[in-house]
Scaffold this motif. Structure first.
Motif, PDB file in Angstrom:
ATOM      1  N   TYR A  26     -42.103  61.331   8.831  1.00 62.10           N
ATOM      2  CA  TYR A  26     -43.356  61.831   9.410  1.00 62.10           C
ATOM      3  C   TYR A  26     -43.139  63.193  10.078  1.00 62.10           C
ATOM      4  O   TYR A  26     -43.939  64.108   9.905  1.00 62.10           O
ATOM      5  N   SER A  30     -44.886  66.637   8.927  1.00 55.64           N
ATOM      6  CA  SER A  30     -45.684  67.406   9.888  1.00 55.64           C
ATOM      7  C   SER A  30     -45.173  68.831   9.979  1.00 55.64           C
ATOM      8  O   SER A  30     -45.956  69.780  10.011  1.00 55.64           O
ATOM      9  N   GLN A  35     -47.568  71.605  11.504  1.00 54.90           N
ATOM     10  CA  GLN A  35     -48.038  70.927  12.701  1.00 54.90           C
ATOM     11  C   GLN A  35     -46.851  70.566  13.585  1.00 54.90           C
ATOM     12  O   GLN A  35     -45.706  70.592  13.147  1.00 54.90           O
ATOM     13  N   ASP A  36     -47.140  70.227  14.816  1.00 58.51           N
ATOM     14  CA  ASP A  36     -46.116  69.763  15.741  1.00 58.51           C
ATOM     15  C   ASP A  36     -46.116  68.243  15.699  1.00 58.51           C
ATOM     16  O   ASP A  36     -46.962  67.591  16.303  1.00 58.51           O
ATOM     17  N   GLY A  37     -45.171  67.671  14.973  1.00 58.51           N
ATOM     18  CA  GLY A  37     -45.134  66.229  14.779  1.00 58.51           C
ATOM     19  C   GLY A  37     -44.900  65.459  16.055  1.00 58.51           C
ATOM     20  O   GLY A  37     -45.486  64.394  16.271  1.00 58.51           O
ATOM     21  N   GLN A  39     -45.754  66.374  19.113  1.00 53.63           N
ATOM     22  CA  GLN A  39     -46.987  66.397  19.897  1.00 53.63           C
ATOM     23  C   GLN A  39     -48.036  65.472  19.280  1.00 53.63           C
ATOM     24  O   GLN A  39     -48.785  64.817  19.994  1.00 53.63           O
ATOM     25  N   ASN A  40     -48.087  65.405  17.943  1.00 55.17           N
ATOM     26  CA  ASN A  40     -49.015  64.478  17.285  1.00 55.17           C
ATOM     27  C   ASN A  40     -48.714  63.036  17.681  1.00 55.17           C
ATOM     28  O   ASN A  40     -49.622  62.250  17.939  1.00 55.17           O
ATOM     29  N   ILE A  41     -47.429  62.693  17.722  1.00 53.15           N
ATOM     30  CA  ILE A  41     -47.040  61.334  18.111  1.00 53.15           C
ATOM     31  C   ILE A  41     -47.419  61.088  19.571  1.00 53.15           C
ATOM     32  O   ILE A  41     -47.953  60.034  19.918  1.00 53.15           O
ATOM     33  N   LYS A  42     -47.159  62.076  20.435  1.00 54.42           N
ATOM     34  CA  LYS A  42     -47.517  61.923  21.851  1.00 54.42           C
ATOM     35  C   LYS A  42     -49.021  61.729  22.015  1.00 54.42           C
ATOM     36  O   LYS A  42     -49.454  60.892  22.804  1.00 54.42           O
ATOM     37  N   ASN A  43     -49.807  62.496  21.287  1.00 53.31           N
ATOM     38  CA  ASN A  43     -51.255  62.349  21.376  1.00 53.31           C
ATOM     39  C   ASN A  43     -51.711  60.989  20.851  1.00 53.31           C
ATOM     40  O   ASN A  43     -52.622  60.374  21.394  1.00 53.31           O
ATOM     41  N   PHE A  44     -51.078  60.521  19.781  1.00 54.78           N
ATOM     42  CA  PHE A  44     -51.437  59.225  19.201  1.00 54.78           C
ATOM     43  C   PHE A  44     -51.121  58.083  20.159  1.00 54.78           C
ATOM     44  O   PHE A  44     -51.889  57.154  20.327  1.00 54.78           O
ATOM     45  N   GLY A  48     -49.879  62.615  25.479  1.00 55.91           N
ATOM     46  CA  GLY A  48     -50.178  64.047  25.461  1.00 55.91           C
ATOM     47  C   GLY A  48     -51.009  64.448  26.665  1.00 55.91           C
ATOM     48  O   GLY A  48     -51.593  63.620  27.364  1.00 55.91           O
TER      49      GLY A  48
END
Length: 107
Positions: A26, A30, A35-37, A39-44, A48
């Motif tokens: 993943y 990303s 994308q910033d993978g 940060q995406n995980i943190k937001n999910f 975040g």
């Protein structure tokens, strides 16, 4: 007698392999997509940063940079307006040429 040591089942091996491979895949995908993978995980997950203000992608933290970006957008809008004006002028000139050609052909 010595006991025989039990090894993991094939399903357990697959599960452990996927447990480590999936996040790495993943993050790689990303990164490939720009994308910033992490940060995406943190937001999910919900770790975040959360702010009340609306996030504008073109706005950056520095005020000077924001002014430059807004000036660039103003220039873009001005260029679009000028392009529309020139296209309208071209359309009018084409109609004029066509009317002159038909007038010349009728004589």
């Amino acid at each position: 007698m010595a006991r025989k040591r039990k090894s993991l089942t094939p399903f357990a091996r697959l599960f452990i392999f996927l447990l480590f491979l999936t996040p790495i895949a993943y993050l790689g995908a990303s990164y490939y997509n720009g994308q910033d993978g992490i940060q995406n995980i943190k937001n999910f997950v919900g770790l975040g940063e959360k702010t009340d203000k609306q996030d504008k992608g073109y706005m950056r933290g520095d005020e000077k940079d924001n002014e430059e970006v807004l000036d660039a957008y103003k220039q873009i809008e001005d260029l679009k307006r000028r392009l529309r004006d020139k296209e309208e002028t071209i359309k009018q000139l084409k109609e004029e040429v066509q009317s002159l050609e038909t007038a010349e052909n009728s004589n």
